[in-house]
Write an enzyme that holds these catalytic residues in place. Structure first.
Site, PDB file in Angstrom:
ATOM      1  N   GLY A 261      -8.863  -8.920 -16.936  1.00 58.93           N
ATOM      2  CA  GLY A 261      -8.867  -7.659 -16.205  1.00 58.93           C
ATOM      3  C   GLY A 261      -8.450  -6.451 -17.016  1.00 58.93           C
ATOM      4  CB  ALA A 262      -7.395  -5.951 -20.530  1.00 54.75           C
ATOM      5  N   GLY A 263     -10.010  -4.723 -19.497  1.00 55.71           N
ATOM      6  CA  GLY A 263     -11.063  -3.712 -19.557  1.00 55.71           C
ATOM      7  C   GLY A 263     -11.382  -3.123 -18.198  1.00 55.71           C
ATOM      8  CG  ASP A 264     -12.727  -5.698 -15.303  1.00 54.57           C
ATOM      9  OD1 ASP A 264     -13.752  -5.311 -15.898  1.00 54.57           O
ATOM     10  OD2 ASP A 264     -12.478  -6.900 -15.078  1.00 54.57           O
TER      11      ASP A 264
END
Length: 323
Positions: A261-264
């Site tokens: 979920g880092a990029g999201d």
């Protein structure tokens, strides 16, 4: 005034995230709601933005679980539909020593791939300032056609399109098919977030972030963002006077627990900030860099916790970290 800041469309699933081992050394997995578009709009909602999700789950306990998670953080789920013939998509996420993810999917097909153009909530799309889509909804029909129809509806009613191409090799028949389809959305997008790994996949191994950013702008986007992991994010953008601006925004070092979920979360952070202004794409270099610093902070907090949606920070947490 449109009702929603961001409507996300695409895959919603259950991430089973590695959570240690039992006394016999067997792996334990923790159930969390996930899926890149769902993660993104959840980040917007956790920060205080007006978010909604369009997608499809199975009529099973996992489908009910993901709906409850979104509703608990005030994401409008009235655009979600049930698939009677397929189960909710599942993803098993293992982590290496650096917190990097490795995915195994139960999606052959999953319910998320079965959403049809006629299942779309047109009113929701027409009342969104930004539609956010990824590329996993392009792997199979009818979801691919539904995604393209949603983009068409959004643009006809004055909304913007945010795109995050996200490559998972085991969900595509061929690598070349994936590249062609993933690149086909660039001319339709107003903002694009792509990782350095996806940039290399789409434009060649030796491409620099600066070259890639400008290629994306040449294809039609107004804002291109290339995430560079621990090095931060490179951006290239068109500003109202017709000039282009670019630069790199560093990210602070943190103890990484889970990069799921880092990029999201970064994308959710930047879309939240863009929708704080009347025209999301009317910014100066200084304003955009402040927005990107904010989005970096959202992501840096997210990776210090396990899971995707459960790890997303509130606005107060981000503001406190920025101080």
């Amino acid at each position: 005034m449109k009702k929603y800041d961001v409507v996300a469309l695409g895959e919603i699933l259950i991430d089973f995230t590695f959570a240690g081992t039992n006394a016999d050394g067997k792996k334990l997995y923790e159930e969390n709601a996930g899926g890149a578009p769902a993660n993104c709009v959840s980040a917007v909602a956790k920060l205080g933005g007006r978010g909604a999700f369009i997608g499809m789950t199975g009529r099973d306990s996992f489908g009910e679980d993901v709906r409850r998670v979104l509703e608990k953080i005030s994401v409008d789920t009235s655009g979600m539909r049930y698939c009677e013939s397929q189960h909710t998509t599942l993803a098993f996420v293992s982590l290496d020593a650096q917190g990097e993810r490795h995915f195994s999917f139960c999606r052959n097909p999953g319910a998320d791939t079965q959403i049809r153009p006629e299942d779309l909530d047109r009113q929701m799309l027409e009342n969104s300032r930004i539609l956010h889509v990824g590329s996993l909804s392009l792997t199979d029909e009818p979801a691919k056609s539904a995604t393209l129809k949603a983009i068409e509806i959004t643009k006809k009613t004055g909304g913007l399109v945010s795109y995050d191409p996200n490559y998972r090799a085991n969900l595509w028949k061929e690598r070349t098919d994936a590249i062609e389809v993933m690149k086909s959305i660039f001319p339709l997008a107003d903002t694009v977030k792509v990782s350095d790994e996806e940039l290399a996949l789409l434009f060649g191994e030796n491409i620099s972030a600066e070259e890639g950013g400008n290629k994306i702008l040449d294809l039609g986007a107004s804002l291109a963002m290339i995430t560079l992991g621990a090095k931060g994010v490179f951006y290239a953008a068109k500003i109202p006077d017709g000039k282009r601006i670019s630069g790199t925004i560093p990210v602070r070092k943190v103890d990484v627990v889970d990069t799921t979920g880092a990029g999201d979360s970064f994308t959710g952070g930047i879309l939240y900030r863009l929708t704080r202004r009347e025209n999301p794409l009317d910014f100066t270099k200084e304003e955009l860099e402040a927005d990107l610093k904010f989005a970096n902070t959202v992501a840096s907090i997210c990776v210090t916790r396990r899971g995707a949606i459960p790890a997303l920070p509130s606005l107060s947490e981000v503001e406190e970290s920025l101080c």
